[in-house]
Design a protein around this motif. Structure first.
Motif, PDB file in Angstrom:
ATOM      1  N   UNK A 361       0.854  -1.184   0.000  1.00  0.00           N
ATOM      2  CA  UNK A 361       0.000   0.000   0.000  1.00  0.00           C
ATOM      3  C   UNK A 361       0.895   1.240   0.000  1.00  0.00           C
ATOM      4  N   UNK A 363       1.270   3.422   2.164  1.00  0.00           N
ATOM      5  CA  UNK A 363       1.948   3.651   3.450  1.00  0.00           C
ATOM      6  C   UNK A 363       3.046   2.631   3.729  1.00  0.00           C
ATOM      7  N   UNK A 365       2.733  -0.688   3.941  1.00  0.00           N
ATOM      8  CA  UNK A 365       2.286  -2.004   4.424  1.00  0.00           C
ATOM      9  C   UNK A 365       2.092  -2.969   3.258  1.00  0.00           C
ATOM     10  N   UNK A 366       2.327  -4.229   3.532  1.00  0.00           N
ATOM     11  CA  UNK A 366       2.227  -5.268   2.505  1.00  0.00           C
ATOM     12  C   UNK A 366       0.762  -5.516   2.156  1.00  0.00           C
ATOM     13  N   UNK A 367       0.466  -5.614   0.880  1.00  0.00           N
ATOM     14  CA  UNK A 367      -0.926  -5.769   0.458  1.00  0.00           C
ATOM     15  C   UNK A 367      -1.236  -7.146  -0.114  1.00  0.00           C
ATOM     16  N   UNK A 368      -0.243  -8.004  -0.200  1.00  0.00           N
ATOM     17  CA  UNK A 368      -0.482  -9.351  -0.745  1.00  0.00           C
ATOM     18  C   UNK A 368       0.547 -10.306  -0.156  1.00  0.00           C
ATOM     19  N   UNK A 369       0.143 -11.561  -0.059  1.00  0.00           N
ATOM     20  CA  UNK A 369       1.034 -12.600   0.470  1.00  0.00           C
ATOM     21  C   UNK A 369       1.641 -13.385  -0.692  1.00  0.00           C
ATOM     22  N   UNK A 370       2.727 -14.065  -0.406  1.00  0.00           N
ATOM     23  CA  UNK A 370       3.280 -15.000  -1.388  1.00  0.00           C
ATOM     24  C   UNK A 370       2.165 -15.961  -1.817  1.00  0.00           C
ATOM     25  N   UNK A 371       2.029 -16.170  -3.108  1.00  0.00           N
ATOM     26  CA  UNK A 371       0.969 -17.037  -3.625  1.00  0.00           C
ATOM     27  C   UNK A 371       1.199 -18.491  -3.170  1.00  0.00           C
ATOM     28  N   UNK A 390      -0.813 -13.181  -3.829  1.00  0.00           N
ATOM     29  CA  UNK A 390      -2.267 -13.247  -3.737  1.00  0.00           C
ATOM     30  C   UNK A 390      -2.705 -12.107  -2.812  1.00  0.00           C
ATOM     31  N   UNK A 392      -5.416  -9.724  -0.566  1.00  0.00           N
ATOM     32  CA  UNK A 392      -6.456 -10.074   0.408  1.00  0.00           C
ATOM     33  C   UNK A 392      -7.798 -10.261  -0.292  1.00  0.00           C
ATOM     34  N   UNK A 393      -7.997  -9.546  -1.374  1.00  0.00           N
ATOM     35  CA  UNK A 393      -9.270  -9.695  -2.090  1.00  0.00           C
ATOM     36  C   UNK A 393      -9.248 -10.900  -3.034  1.00  0.00           C
TER      37      UNK A 393
ATOM     38  N   UNK B 155      -1.953  -9.285   9.549  1.00  0.00           N
ATOM     39  CA  UNK B 155      -2.319  -9.054   8.150  1.00  0.00           C
ATOM     40  C   UNK B 155      -3.830  -8.864   8.002  1.00  0.00           C
ATOM     41  N   UNK B 314       3.910 -14.361   6.842  1.00  0.00           N
ATOM     42  CA  UNK B 314       2.486 -14.607   6.576  1.00  0.00           C
ATOM     43  C   UNK B 314       2.381 -15.606   5.429  1.00  0.00           C
ATOM     44  N   UNK B 316      -0.035 -17.695   2.878  1.00  0.00           N
ATOM     45  CA  UNK B 316      -1.369 -17.530   2.310  1.00  0.00           C
ATOM     46  C   UNK B 316      -2.324 -18.630   2.772  1.00  0.00           C
ATOM     47  N   UNK B 323      -9.086 -16.736   8.199  1.00  0.00           N
ATOM     48  CA  UNK B 323     -10.208 -15.933   7.709  1.00  0.00           C
ATOM     49  C   UNK B 323     -11.501 -16.742   7.710  1.00  0.00           C
TER      50      UNK B 323
END
Lengths: 439, 439
Positions: A361, A363, A365-371, A390, A392-393, B155, B314, B316, B323
């Motif tokens: 993002x 700021x 911060x991490x917006x996705x994790x390792x797939x 991947x 969060x959405x 996360x 983190x 996935x 979640x």
């Protein structure tokens, strides 16, 4: 390495007139930017590669990965062809595959690396050294706890400090030590800064106020005990014991594929440790970078990077593997010192070529994790279009590299702060001539 | 819960004369030490267990895990049989399985728990409540980053703080929050002390100098926002999201098996989350201990403990599992609030019974690692004579417990400093009556 080959450009030209193929790579500070990076060159009529790195000052490495029957050597000249301070100085040569390191005298200069292809020993009267000779190793250091929460090395080195008998052989002395005792005590990677990035001249020579940083003090102590770095007094070899949270198996890390002794040692470990997966990682720094790791204090360094293991945890299986590899490395030194001839080698290695950060993002911060498809797949091919993250959405982010890479250090905990989600490598084949102790 | 059963000892005696079996457990401060600990009692003619805990003052819990047709109830008396301040006070009763909590008035007293076996609803005219009723839940908190290096919760909570829509349902309000923002920022478990051990009256009420400790300040803030602890103003439920380096799957932690609402929620998650392995851990504190965890601030708490995952990483797959479980817990609350009847349950759980430290040298350093046969075997039976540790010299250290245990938190990184190599549990079956919102 023999130095009885033609020592001037005119002699090279004479060889060319005899029908040899010449491959020339220019590198040096005055040349284009691309030449200040590492150059990989395909040798004509061969599937092997040749590479060289250039630095304005300091050490200059070149390494031939040529097939047997290839002659490679380096000379210096000025950039314009005008004789420079050491114009025509002959740096070394080697037939078959080989390795050469030249320490420049601190002045910027242009180097040329020449490769003569198709030259066989029989075709040339020069007394070429088919087997490389190096002096015996008498002082070896084994470092654990460079990062205080990588527990295999901490556990083993503490054991060996109590009882070092397991490290001893007949021909050399091996000393175990804790790299970062204070971080180890607190089970943290470091206190003030990463010790394994602190062995540069600036830090090693700094006075106040940098020495307020614990790891700078500690690097200076280590340099005093096992160095000084780049001096003839330095220890011959350092093994540095690490863990990773990534699924990297029993990975062997050397500074470059042209490190003849280290590559023979890795090859020996792969054949004798009994461990199935000991991939070799060539963690070459950028040409403009000074070496900074703890093992750079010694003349030759080898880091073990065993995983997956969480920080702060010692797993018995990885302890046993690390112990086997250290024993195997020491056995190699013993046999080398005793005069054993190690035959020419050809082995697979993975060369660091890039770093990939997490999506973030604004700021930070991490917006996705390792797939999930990439997680735990260290050293396996990753192609353009494969998913790497991947969000969060649930959105997949795909790899956009233009060629296949072999990612390593995938999801390494300590690299989040370094903004590295994984490291890209290229698979290559490293060849070296036979090695034997010089008598 | 009905309170229309015999309210005095003499009434109990009358029931006994009718041929009922009486099982009596004494507990209280004046009784033997063993009675100040938790007592587990085997119900005659049944494979179920009955337990009760006693505290000199404060809350008094007792829980029957009896089969249907068993009547359990509690009365108070003095230690000597001499009438005390509340001699004969009837605390509650329940048929089938059930749960009762009595809040004493702060004076030391002797409690007796009676169990009448073989009593069926038909055999007794008392209007027993077969279905338990509890008020609806209107305020729910979801905490991540109680430990700043357990990344799944960090996360997810950061995501929900950006977009809380996923947490919302029609009948209640759910608030995500970061337990320990400063530790999360530094990716450390904590700054000054473990936040999840800081929710005791001493810390929550402390002024200077304890409030110099960051986590004490933070606990007070959390208590102010979501508590005060043990008050009617406290949030109805808190979910607290954790990771472990141990191979514990998607573990659900509740404070005790007699927590009717939490156990129904766990049962619902096991049936509806789609995750194969959601073991329930009953992390009951010692009777003399005050509750100290972050979720103790709310009226009911549930902690998720997902692993294996290294600290600072983190994954996935674990993100997705966590979640799903949170969504499932919120669905449960929604259905409960909407009046859904949750049928009586019987489920397996693991009850903490002991802590095992690593073998250590006299200076406190660890001398052996978790044995490879035990590593990653959380929730699997460990019998006397099974190997649990392996020393550096290769010696196996065997388990000497006198009965089968089910170890958990095996080789958890954060527990090295707590001197815990693994936690011993007993497998038990927990039963509860049906649950429905009170109207």
């Amino acid at each position: 390495m023999s130095s009885q080959l033609p020592a001037t450009l005119s002699s090279v030209r004479a060889l060319l007139r005899q029908g040899h193929t010449l491959v020339q790579i220019q590198c040096g500070p005055e040349v284009t930017t691309s030449c200040n990076k590492e150059i990989i060159h395909q040798v004509p009529n061969s599937k092997r590669t040749l590479w060289t790195t250039s630095k304005p000052a300091g050490s200059f490495d070149c390494c031939s990965l040529c097939s047997s029957g290839t002659l490679a050597f380096c000379i210096l000249s000025s950039s314009s062809g005008t004789p420079g301070p050491r114009e025509g100085a002959f740096l070394g040569c080697f037939q078959s595959a080989g390795c050469h390191r030249y320490q420049s005298e601190g002045t910027a200069h242009l180097s040329h690396l020449f490769l003569l292809h198709g030259l066989s020993p029989e075709a040339d009267s020069s007394p070429l050294a088919m087997t490389q000779h190096l002096p015996s190793l008498t002082r070896v250091a084994v470092c654990g706890g460079t990062h205080g929460n990588e527990m295999s090395g901490v556990f083993l080195v503490r054991h060996w400090m109590r009882d070092p008998s397991e490290l001893q052989r007949s021909t050399f002395h091996a000393v175990p030590f804790l790299g970062n005792p204070r971080a180890t005590e607190q089970c943290r990677r470091y206190i003030d800064r990463d010790l394994n990035r602190t062995f540069t001249a600036d830090f090693l020579n700094s006075k106040v106020p940098d020495t307020d940083l614990y790891e700078v003090q500690r690097a200076q102590e280590i340099n005093q005990t096992f160095g000084p770095k780049s001096s003839s007094q330095a220890y011959d070899l350092m093994l540095d014991l690490h863990n990773t949270t990534a699924n990297m198996g029993s990975c062997l890390i050397v500074d470059s594929g042209n490190n003849l002794l280290a590559m023979h040692m890795c090859n020996y470990i792969q054949k004798h440790s009994g461990i199935r997966h000991c991939p070799i990682l060539l963690y070459q720094q950028q040409p403009e970078e000074e070496t900074y790791s703890v093992f750079s204090v010694a003349k030759v360094g080898l880091a073990l990077e065993l995983g997956p293991q969480p920080q702060g945890v010692a797993r018995a299986d990885l302890l046993a593997q690390m112990r086997s590899i250290v024993a195997c490395a020491l056995d190699f030194i013993e046999e080398f010192n005793q005069g054993m001839l190690f035959p020419a080698l050809e082995t697979e290695a993975y060369k660091v070529v890039g770093f990939v950060d997490f999506p973030r993002y604004p700021n930070g911060e991490i917006s996705a994790a390792i797939h999930p498809n990439l997680q735990d797949k260290d050293f396996q091919p990753l192609k353009s279009g494969d998913p790497i993250f991947q969000t969060v959405s649930g959105e997949d982010i795909l790899y956009e590299g233009d060629k296949t890479t072999y990612p390593v250090f995938i999801n390494e905990a300590a690299y989040y702060e370094k903004r590295v989600a994984f490291i890209e490598t290229e698979k290559c084949t490293v060849s070296h001539p036979a090695l034997q102790k010089s008598f």
